[in-house]
Design an enzyme around this catalytic site. Sequence first.
Site, mmCIF file in Angstrom:
data_model
loop_
_atom_site.group_PDB
_atom_site.id
_atom_site.type_symbol
_atom_site.label_atom_id
_atom_site.label_comp_id
_atom_site.label_asym_id
_atom_site.label_seq_id
_atom_site.Cartn_x
_atom_site.Cartn_y
_atom_site.Cartn_z
ATOM 1 N N HIS A 15 0.799 -1.291 -0.032
ATOM 2 C CA HIS A 15 -0.085 0.054 0.010
ATOM 3 C C HIS A 15 0.702 1.250 -0.059
ATOM 4 O O HIS A 15 0.312 2.358 0.300
ATOM 5 C CB HIS A 15 -0.902 0.058 1.150
ATOM 6 C CG HIS A 15 -0.388 -0.091 2.672
ATOM 7 N ND1 HIS A 15 -0.950 -0.537 3.541
ATOM 8 C CD2 HIS A 15 0.849 0.748 3.025
ATOM 9 C CE1 HIS A 15 -0.123 -0.370 4.618
ATOM 10 N NE2 HIS A 15 0.962 0.626 4.323
ATOM 11 N N GLU A 244 3.518 -5.304 8.616
ATOM 12 C CA GLU A 244 2.215 -5.177 7.706
ATOM 13 C C GLU A 244 1.834 -6.738 7.154
ATOM 14 O O GLU A 244 0.796 -6.819 7.085
ATOM 15 C CB GLU A 244 2.325 -4.202 6.808
ATOM 16 C CG GLU A 244 2.410 -2.867 7.463
ATOM 17 C CD GLU A 244 2.604 -1.835 6.407
ATOM 18 O OE1 GLU A 244 2.433 -0.605 6.731
ATOM 19 O OE2 GLU A 244 2.914 -2.079 5.245
#
Length: 288
Positions: A15, A244
């Site tokens: 992201h 993440e």
Amino acid sequence: MVDVAEVIWGLATSHVPSIGAAMDRGKTEAPHWKDLFDGYAPARAWLAEHRPDVAIVVYNDHANGLDLDIVPTFGIGTADRYDVADEGYGPRQVPDVVGHPDLSLHLLESLVDEGFDLTVFQELEVDHGLTVPLSVWTPDPGDAWPCPVVPILVNVIQYPQPTAARCYALGQALGRAIAGYPEDITVGILGTGGMSHQLAGARAGFINPEFDRMWLEKIQTDPAALAGLSREELIRQAGSEGIELIMWLIMRGAMHDEVARIHSHYFVPASNTAAGVALFDNRQGAPA
Ligand code: DHB
Ligand code: FE
């Protein structure tokens, strides 16, 4: 036809905010970006042919929608729309996100019943953690993203983050919850973040391609092995922000044991981050 919801695909993607900025500023053909965006093309083409009725986006906020003094371990949005957060340069010029409160509330109840006490967000502004993956999927959304979205939030930014094992178990419970939604709808699920990166401290700029390649393979073939990694091992191997990647395990847990790989691509570096994308078909016996 099934008369319950069905996960048809899972998309894992980084992201990195500069990926969104490159799209927003028309820089995707620039020499240092072209290979990354070329690597998205096969996934985007397949996804354009397989639009789900709803998407579940497993993501993390980066102190944009939430204050750092209240960071739930897991959360879910139940709103009918989510505005795009202003991260300091004005909100990205992309559509706000339409929600699906009915599915959100069903998932919430099912997950709480299974012992996952998610924090409820009746209001939420979504940051690059959610909008960049939507852009990776749909580069030109026009006035609206392809379908409504249910955001699921994970704390990956403050110690102690949930374990990989807990994330995988949450994904498995999520899969059961989706299969218990009494409507014949198709669902795409996005697991976001990663791959290896560390933004600050002595190891700033740290990237571990060997670990990332292993993760890209095993997320399909042996997610349970990845779920066995400790938080500290993940940070050691993937960097402090590379943790993440635990969000990919929530996506993967919601899918069948056997999934078909449609496409994957790995690119270093996007900003200071190793960027990966992997797309899996969850339909049993379906031709790609
Ligand atoms: C970067 C990566 C991230 O995951 C993030 O949330 C912010 C910045 C980066 O590599 O620049
Ligand atoms: Fe991030």
